[in-house]
Write a protein that holds these residues in place. Structure first.
Motif, PDB file in Angstrom:
ATOM      1  N   ALA A  29     -20.129  -6.513  17.285  1.00 53.19           N
ATOM      2  CA  ALA A  29     -18.824  -6.300  16.667  1.00 53.19           C
ATOM      3  C   ALA A  29     -18.246  -7.614  16.128  1.00 53.19           C
ATOM      4  O   ALA A  29     -17.657  -7.647  15.038  1.00 53.19           O
ATOM      5  CB  ALA A  29     -17.862  -5.672  17.674  1.00 53.19           C
ATOM      6  N   LEU A  30     -18.425  -8.699  16.871  1.00 56.70           N
ATOM      7  CA  LEU A  30     -17.924  -9.992  16.398  1.00 56.70           C
ATOM      8  C   LEU A  30     -18.684 -10.476  15.171  1.00 56.70           C
ATOM      9  O   LEU A  30     -18.082 -11.047  14.249  1.00 56.70           O
ATOM     10  CB  LEU A  30     -18.003 -11.028  17.522  1.00 56.70           C
ATOM     11  N   VAL A  31     -19.983 -10.235  15.138  1.00 53.27           N
ATOM     12  CA  VAL A  31     -20.768 -10.607  13.954  1.00 53.27           C
ATOM     13  C   VAL A  31     -20.308  -9.796  12.745  1.00 53.27           C
ATOM     14  O   VAL A  31     -20.115 -10.336  11.654  1.00 53.27           O
ATOM     15  CB  VAL A  31     -22.276 -10.422  14.213  1.00 53.27           C
ATOM     16  N   ALA A  32     -20.108  -8.490  12.926  1.00 52.63           N
ATOM     17  CA  ALA A  32     -19.641  -7.637  11.826  1.00 52.63           C
ATOM     18  C   ALA A  32     -18.259  -8.072  11.346  1.00 52.63           C
ATOM     19  O   ALA A  32     -18.000  -8.139  10.138  1.00 52.63           O
ATOM     20  CB  ALA A  32     -19.617  -6.181  12.276  1.00 52.63           C
ATOM     21  N   ALA A  33     -17.373  -8.407  12.282  1.00 51.82           N
ATOM     22  CA  ALA A  33     -16.037  -8.879  11.903  1.00 51.82           C
ATOM     23  C   ALA A  33     -16.129 -10.193  11.137  1.00 51.82           C
ATOM     24  O   ALA A  33     -15.384 -10.416  10.170  1.00 51.82           O
ATOM     25  CB  ALA A  33     -15.170  -9.049  13.144  1.00 51.82           C
ATOM     26  N   GLY A  34     -17.042 -11.055  11.531  1.00 51.72           N
ATOM     27  CA  GLY A  34     -17.235 -12.314  10.810  1.00 51.72           C
ATOM     28  C   GLY A  34     -17.715 -12.090   9.387  1.00 51.72           C
ATOM     29  O   GLY A  34     -17.249 -12.745   8.453  1.00 51.72           O
ATOM     30  N   LEU A  36     -17.201  -9.369   7.587  1.00 53.79           N
ATOM     31  CA  LEU A  36     -16.090  -8.792   6.830  1.00 53.79           C
ATOM     32  C   LEU A  36     -15.060  -9.853   6.443  1.00 53.79           C
ATOM     33  O   LEU A  36     -14.562  -9.871   5.310  1.00 53.79           O
ATOM     34  CB  LEU A  36     -15.422  -7.682   7.637  1.00 53.79           C
ATOM     35  N   LEU A  37     -14.738 -10.730   7.371  1.00 53.44           N
ATOM     36  CA  LEU A  37     -13.780 -11.794   7.086  1.00 53.44           C
ATOM     37  C   LEU A  37     -14.317 -12.739   6.024  1.00 53.44           C
ATOM     38  O   LEU A  37     -13.592 -13.130   5.102  1.00 53.44           O
ATOM     39  CB  LEU A  37     -13.455 -12.561   8.366  1.00 53.44           C
ATOM     40  N   THR A  39     -16.520 -12.047   3.699  1.00 51.45           N
ATOM     41  CA  THR A  39     -16.505 -11.328   2.415  1.00 51.45           C
ATOM     42  C   THR A  39     -15.105 -11.279   1.828  1.00 51.45           C
ATOM     43  O   THR A  39     -14.920 -11.489   0.626  1.00 51.45           O
ATOM     44  CB  THR A  39     -17.046  -9.904   2.620  1.00 51.45           C
ATOM     45  N   ALA A  40     -14.110 -11.023   2.666  1.00 46.13           N
ATOM     46  CA  ALA A  40     -12.730 -10.967   2.180  1.00 46.13           C
ATOM     47  C   ALA A  40     -12.261 -12.323   1.670  1.00 46.13           C
ATOM     48  O   ALA A  40     -11.608 -12.418   0.622  1.00 46.13           O
ATOM     49  CB  ALA A  40     -11.818 -10.471   3.295  1.00 46.13           C
ATOM     50  N   VAL A  41     -12.594 -13.375   2.383  1.00 50.10           N
ATOM     51  CA  VAL A  41     -12.194 -14.723   1.952  1.00 50.10           C
ATOM     52  C   VAL A  41     -12.873 -15.091   0.640  1.00 50.10           C
ATOM     53  O   VAL A  41     -12.227 -15.606  -0.284  1.00 50.10           O
ATOM     54  CB  VAL A  41     -12.510 -15.760   3.056  1.00 50.10           C
ATOM     55  N   LEU A  42     -14.157 -14.818   0.524  1.00 51.67           N
ATOM     56  CA  LEU A  42     -14.868 -15.128  -0.724  1.00 51.67           C
ATOM     57  C   LEU A  42     -14.342 -14.299  -1.891  1.00 51.67           C
ATOM     58  O   LEU A  42     -14.233 -14.805  -3.011  1.00 51.67           O
ATOM     59  CB  LEU A  42     -16.366 -14.915  -0.548  1.00 51.67           C
ATOM     60  N   ALA A  43     -14.007 -13.042  -1.649  1.00 46.92           N
ATOM     61  CA  ALA A  43     -13.430 -12.213  -2.704  1.00 46.92           C
ATOM     62  C   ALA A  43     -12.073 -12.767  -3.138  1.00 46.92           C
ATOM     63  O   ALA A  43     -11.761 -12.808  -4.332  1.00 46.92           O
ATOM     64  CB  ALA A  43     -13.288 -10.778  -2.225  1.00 46.92           C
ATOM     65  N   GLY A  44     -11.279 -13.210  -2.182  1.00 41.17           N
ATOM     66  CA  GLY A  44      -9.982 -13.800  -2.520  1.00 41.17           C
ATOM     67  C   GLY A  44     -10.120 -15.094  -3.285  1.00 41.17           C
ATOM     68  O   GLY A  44      -9.392 -15.340  -4.255  1.00 41.17           O
ATOM     69  N   ILE A  45     -11.068 -15.932  -2.891  1.00 37.64           N
ATOM     70  CA  ILE A  45     -11.284 -17.195  -3.598  1.00 37.64           C
ATOM     71  C   ILE A  45     -11.779 -16.940  -5.011  1.00 37.64           C
ATOM     72  O   ILE A  45     -11.293 -17.545  -5.968  1.00 37.64           O
ATOM     73  CB  ILE A  45     -12.272 -18.083  -2.818  1.00 37.64           C
ATOM     74  N   SER A  46     -12.726 -16.037  -5.167  1.00 35.46           N
ATOM     75  CA  SER A  46     -13.265 -15.774  -6.505  1.00 35.46           C
ATOM     76  C   SER A  46     -12.223 -15.148  -7.402  1.00 35.46           C
ATOM     77  O   SER A  46     -12.177 -15.412  -8.603  1.00 35.46           O
ATOM     78  CB  SER A  46     -14.513 -14.886  -6.418  1.00 35.46           C
ATOM     79  N   ARG A  47     -11.349 -14.314  -6.836  1.00 40.30           N
ATOM     80  CA  ARG A  47     -10.299 -13.731  -7.654  1.00 40.30           C
ATOM     81  C   ARG A  47      -9.292 -14.792  -8.084  1.00 40.30           C
ATOM     82  O   ARG A  47      -8.816 -14.779  -9.215  1.00 40.30           O
ATOM     83  CB  ARG A  47      -9.582 -12.632  -6.871  1.00 40.30           C
ATOM     84  N   THR A  48      -8.978 -15.713  -7.190  1.00 38.04           N
ATOM     85  CA  THR A  48      -8.060 -16.800  -7.525  1.00 38.04           C
ATOM     86  C   THR A  48      -8.662 -17.679  -8.622  1.00 38.04           C
ATOM     87  O   THR A  48      -7.965 -18.062  -9.566  1.00 38.04           O
ATOM     88  CB  THR A  48      -7.767 -17.660  -6.279  1.00 38.04           C
ATOM     89  N   LEU A  49      -9.935 -17.987  -8.505  1.00 35.85           N
ATOM     90  CA  LEU A  49     -10.569 -18.826  -9.510  1.00 35.85           C
ATOM     91  C   LEU A  49     -10.774 -18.085 -10.818  1.00 35.85           C
ATOM     92  O   LEU A  49     -10.782 -18.691 -11.885  1.00 35.85           O
ATOM     93  CB  LEU A  49     -11.915 -19.334  -8.983  1.00 35.85           C
ATOM     94  N   ASN A  50     -10.928 -16.785 -10.770  1.00 36.53           N
ATOM     95  CA  ASN A  50     -11.181 -15.994 -11.965  1.00 36.53           C
ATOM     96  C   ASN A  50      -9.912 -15.763 -12.792  1.00 36.53           C
ATOM     97  O   ASN A  50      -9.993 -15.507 -13.984  1.00 36.53           O
ATOM     98  CB  ASN A  50     -11.792 -14.646 -11.562  1.00 36.53           C
TER      99      ASN A  50
END
Length: 52
Positions: A29-34, A36-37, A39-50
């Motif tokens: 569960a901790l690996v899966a949460a990591g 997901l987190l 992926t969410a951070v990378l999606a947020g960074i790429s959206r900010t840069l885009n």
């Protein structure tokens, strides 16, 4: 599929490297949460840069 212990040689410490029961599920569960987190951070960074 054979699971190899972290130390390549057999040192008789298998129980130290392989968790069972609730501890194993907690680690999964901790690996899966990591993932997901991350992926969410990378999606947020790429959206900010885009936006620019």
């Amino acid at each position: 599929m054979r699971r190899w212990p972290i130390p390549i040689g057999g040192l008789g410490r298998r129980s130290s490297w392989y968790w069972t029961g609730a501890t194993a599920w907690l680690s999964y569960a901790l690996v899966a949460a990591g993932w997901l987190l991350t992926t969410a951070v990378l999606a947020g960074i790429s959206r900010t840069l885009n936006k620019n």
